[in-house]
Design a protein around this motif. Sequence first.
Motif, PDB file in Angstrom:
ATOM      1  N   ALA A 402     102.318  64.488  47.168  1.00 50.19           N
ATOM      2  CA  ALA A 402     101.355  64.130  46.019  1.00 50.19           C
ATOM      3  C   ALA A 402     100.338  63.115  46.547  1.00 50.19           C
ATOM      4  N   LEU A 403      99.054  63.394  46.593  1.00 58.99           N
ATOM      5  CA  LEU A 403      97.965  63.005  47.203  1.00 58.99           C
ATOM      6  C   LEU A 403      97.331  61.770  46.382  1.00 58.99           C
ATOM      7  N   SER A 404      97.908  60.619  45.974  1.00 56.06           N
ATOM      8  CA  SER A 404      97.647  59.712  45.104  1.00 56.06           C
ATOM      9  C   SER A 404      96.258  59.057  45.608  1.00 56.06           C
ATOM     10  N   ILE A 405      95.951  59.223  47.063  1.00 61.92           N
ATOM     11  CA  ILE A 405      94.674  58.545  47.439  1.00 61.92           C
ATOM     12  C   ILE A 405      93.662  59.118  46.927  1.00 61.92           C
ATOM     13  N   LEU A 406      93.748  60.067  46.198  1.00 64.34           N
ATOM     14  CA  LEU A 406      92.597  60.729  45.641  1.00 64.34           C
ATOM     15  C   LEU A 406      92.187  60.268  44.030  1.00 64.34           C
ATOM     16  N   GLY A 407      92.988  59.141  43.682  1.00 65.09           N
ATOM     17  CA  GLY A 407      92.787  58.710  42.269  1.00 65.09           C
ATOM     18  C   GLY A 407      91.828  58.328  41.803  1.00 65.09           C
ATOM     19  N   TYR A 408      90.619  58.038  42.589  1.00 61.78           N
ATOM     20  CA  TYR A 408      89.488  57.770  42.120  1.00 61.78           C
ATOM     21  C   TYR A 408      88.846  58.839  41.734  1.00 61.78           C
ATOM     22  N   PHE A 409      89.294  59.927  41.702  1.00 65.57           N
ATOM     23  CA  PHE A 409      88.429  61.078  41.056  1.00 65.57           C
ATOM     24  C   PHE A 409      89.205  61.712  39.825  1.00 65.57           C
ATOM     25  N   LEU A 410      90.610  61.004  39.903  1.00 68.95           N
ATOM     26  CA  LEU A 410      91.570  61.586  38.731  1.00 68.95           C
ATOM     27  C   LEU A 410      91.982  60.580  37.805  1.00 68.95           C
ATOM     28  N   LYS A 411      92.031  60.986  36.595  1.00 66.38           N
ATOM     29  CA  LYS A 411      92.328  59.893  35.265  1.00 66.38           C
ATOM     30  C   LYS A 411      93.633  59.466  35.518  1.00 66.38           C
ATOM     31  N   ALA A 412      94.627  60.389  35.881  1.00 63.85           N
ATOM     32  CA  ALA A 412      96.321  59.923  35.748  1.00 63.85           C
ATOM     33  C   ALA A 412      96.681  60.455  37.274  1.00 63.85           C
ATOM     34  N   PRO A 413      96.414  59.638  38.196  1.00 64.91           N
ATOM     35  CA  PRO A 413      96.800  60.237  39.574  1.00 64.91           C
ATOM     36  C   PRO A 413      98.252  60.215  39.751  1.00 64.91           C
ATOM     37  N   VAL A 414      98.745  61.385  40.168  1.00 74.42           N
ATOM     38  CA  VAL A 414     100.167  61.765  40.570  1.00 74.42           C
ATOM     39  C   VAL A 414     100.504  61.098  42.017  1.00 74.42           C
ATOM     40  N   GLY A 415     101.591  60.305  42.150  1.00 79.60           N
ATOM     41  CA  GLY A 415     101.970  59.719  43.404  1.00 79.60           C
ATOM     42  C   GLY A 415     103.200  60.000  43.966  1.00 79.60           C
ATOM     43  N   MET A 416     103.501  59.273  44.894  1.00 83.22           N
ATOM     44  CA  MET A 416     104.828  59.508  45.457  1.00 83.22           C
ATOM     45  C   MET A 416     105.807  58.847  44.457  1.00 83.22           C
ATOM     46  N   PRO A 417     106.998  59.523  44.120  1.00 84.84           N
ATOM     47  CA  PRO A 417     108.086  58.694  43.143  1.00 84.84           C
ATOM     48  C   PRO A 417     108.337  57.290  43.538  1.00 84.84           C
ATOM     49  N   GLY A 418     108.137  56.576  42.566  1.00 85.08           N
ATOM     50  CA  GLY A 418     108.503  55.196  42.471  1.00 85.08           C
ATOM     51  C   GLY A 418     107.378  54.513  42.801  1.00 85.08           C
ATOM     52  N   ALA A 419     106.093  54.982  43.346  1.00 85.40           N
ATOM     53  CA  ALA A 419     105.139  54.112  43.928  1.00 85.40           C
ATOM     54  C   ALA A 419     104.119  53.493  42.649  1.00 85.40           C
ATOM     55  N   PRO A 420     103.548  52.565  42.864  1.00 82.99           N
ATOM     56  CA  PRO A 420     102.791  51.982  41.974  1.00 82.99           C
ATOM     57  C   PRO A 420     101.516  52.736  41.622  1.00 82.99           C
ATOM     58  N   VAL A 421     101.011  52.802  40.338  1.00 82.50           N
ATOM     59  CA  VAL A 421      99.805  53.483  40.118  1.00 82.50           C
ATOM     60  C   VAL A 421      98.627  52.726  40.013  1.00 82.50           C
ATOM     61  N   VAL A 422      97.576  52.951  40.934  1.00 82.88           N
ATOM     62  CA  VAL A 422      96.394  51.898  40.769  1.00 82.88           C
ATOM     63  C   VAL A 422      95.459  52.677  39.999  1.00 82.88           C
ATOM     64  N   ASN A 423      94.768  52.021  39.054  1.00 81.73           N
ATOM     65  CA  ASN A 423      93.976  52.560  38.187  1.00 81.73           C
ATOM     66  C   ASN A 423      92.643  51.864  38.258  1.00 81.73           C
ATOM     67  N   ALA A 424      92.513  50.762  39.074  1.00 79.53           N
ATOM     68  CA  ALA A 424      91.158  50.197  39.141  1.00 79.53           C
ATOM     69  C   ALA A 424      90.220  50.853  39.927  1.00 79.53           C
ATOM     70  N   LEU A 425      89.021  51.319  39.785  1.00 81.36           N
ATOM     71  CA  LEU A 425      88.058  51.959  40.316  1.00 81.36           C
ATOM     72  C   LEU A 425      87.746  51.517  41.734  1.00 81.36           C
ATOM     73  N   ALA A 426      87.590  50.161  41.660  1.00 78.24           N
ATOM     74  CA  ALA A 426      87.094  49.419  43.073  1.00 78.24           C
ATOM     75  C   ALA A 426      88.249  49.604  44.058  1.00 78.24           C
TER      76      ALA A 426
END
Length: 466
Positions: A402-426
Motif C-alpha cells: 500500500a504505497l502511502s508515500i504517494l499521498g501527495y497526489f491522492l486525497k485519501a492515501p491508503v497505507g499499511m494497516p495501523g500506520a498514521p495517515v499524513v494529510n499535510a501537503l508539505a
Amino acid sequence: MQYAYPETFDLKFKLQKEPKSIGVMMVGWGGNNGTTFTASLLANQGNITWEDPRGGTKAPNWLGSLTQCSTAYLGIGGDGKEVYIPWNGLVPLVDVNKIKVGGWDISKMNMADATARAHVLDIDLQRKLRPLMEPMVPLPSVYDPKFVASNQNDRANNVLKGSKSENLEKIIYDIVEFRKNENLDLVIVVWTANTERCCEIMPGIHDTAENLFKAIYEDHPEISPSTLFAIAAIKAQCPFINGSPQNTLVPGCIDFAEKNGIFVAGDDFKSGQTKLKSVLVDFLVGAGLKPMSIMSYNHLGNNDGKNLSAPEQFRSKEVKLLMKPYQSLYFIGLDLGDSKRAMDEYISEIMLGGHNTIVIHNVCEDSLLATPLILDLVVLTEFFGRLRIGSTSKTASHLHSALSILGYFLKAPVGMPGAPVVNALAKQRSALENLLRACVGLGPVNHMHLEHRVQIPEFASCVTSL
C-alpha cells in the motif's frame, strides 16, 4: 516516571539504476483524464506545437508534475548559495517520452473523437493529434449499472459480457497482451473512470484475498468493477492506482497485493480543492489557530459532474473529502466543459474569542491539473519498484504494497494497516524528496541553516571556504 530515549537504525538503500520500459493502461481511457493524458504524452513525445487562440504558438510541457518540472534541494554550492536540481536529474526516472498507453472504456468512441467530446484541449492541438489518436480505440470494459449513475447508460456501448470471473480473466488477458505487443517490462493500471458508489464491505466477502476471490467466482453483487480491475492487475503482476474516491482497495485487495508483492495506491487524485485544504489547514493549526468550520462548494463540469449528480456516487466523494468533523461539502453538477469552480470558507477561532475567515475562489481546468499527477504516480510507482531498503543488502525489501508515500497526489492515501495517515501537503512532499535524497546518499533536509544563525568559529570557516 517514564523516559524517552532516541534509537538509531542503519538502513541501506539499494536501487536498480536502469528504469523499466513501461506502459499505462487506463480504465475509463475515453474520459477527460484518459484523453488528456494520452494527448499530453503524444504532444510531448512528438514535440507538437499549436496555435494558441489567444495568440502565439504553444509548445507541450508537463507543468504541474513534480518529477518533470519541480526541483529538489541538493546542498550549498561553491558560492554559498543553495543548489537545486530537477527530480528527474537527482535519481534515474523513466523517460516519459517512451511510455506507451492503452486501456478500457464502456464507450467505443476512438480517442480523437473522445478528446473532442471532452472540450479540454485547443482545437488546433486536437487537429494535429487526430491522425495519432483516431486509430486508438478502447478495449471493452466492465459496466455494472448498480455502481454508477443511471445517466451513464447512453455511453455504455463497449461492455464486457459474462460473469465477474469471466470479466476478471478477460482483463488479465488484455493486460498480458498489451505488455507483450508493446514489448514492455511493466504495465501500470490506473482507474480514471467514473466515481462508483462505495461497495458495502462485508465480513467473509471483502476481508481476505481468499474470500474476495470466492465472492468473485460466486458473482457476488457487492464486488465493484474497480475492485475487479485491481485484482486483475495484481494477478497480472501489475501495480494498480485508484484515481477515484470509492473504496476500491478493500482489505482483501490489499491482502492480495501484499501476498504478491505488488504496489497499490489510492484513493482519488488530489488536484485542486483538497490540495489547497491540506496546505491551509496545516498553516492554520501550525500557526496556533483553531479551525472551527470549513465550508466547501464544488461546481464540477464534464462527465464527472454528470455522474456525481447521483446521490450514491456523490456519497463516495463526500466520504473521502469530509475527513474532519468541522467540514461541510456542497456539490452542484452542471456541464461547463472541463472548467471546475470551487469556493471554500475557512473560519478559525483566534485569541480572546475572535474569529478569522479566509474565503477562496478557485477556477481551473480539472483534467489539466490531474494529468501531471497521473504521470507522477506512474513514474514514481515504477521507481519505487526498483528500490529496496533494509538493515543489510541481503534483507532489504521494497516499500509496503500500500504505497502511502504517494499521498501527495491522492486525497485519501491508503497505507499499511495501523500506520498514521499524513494529510499535510508539505510533509507529504518532504517525505518524497527526502526518500529520493536518501537514494543518492544525501541526508534529509532540515532547513535550520545554523551556519548563518550562530556565530561559531567552525561554521564561519566552513562558510568562508565555500
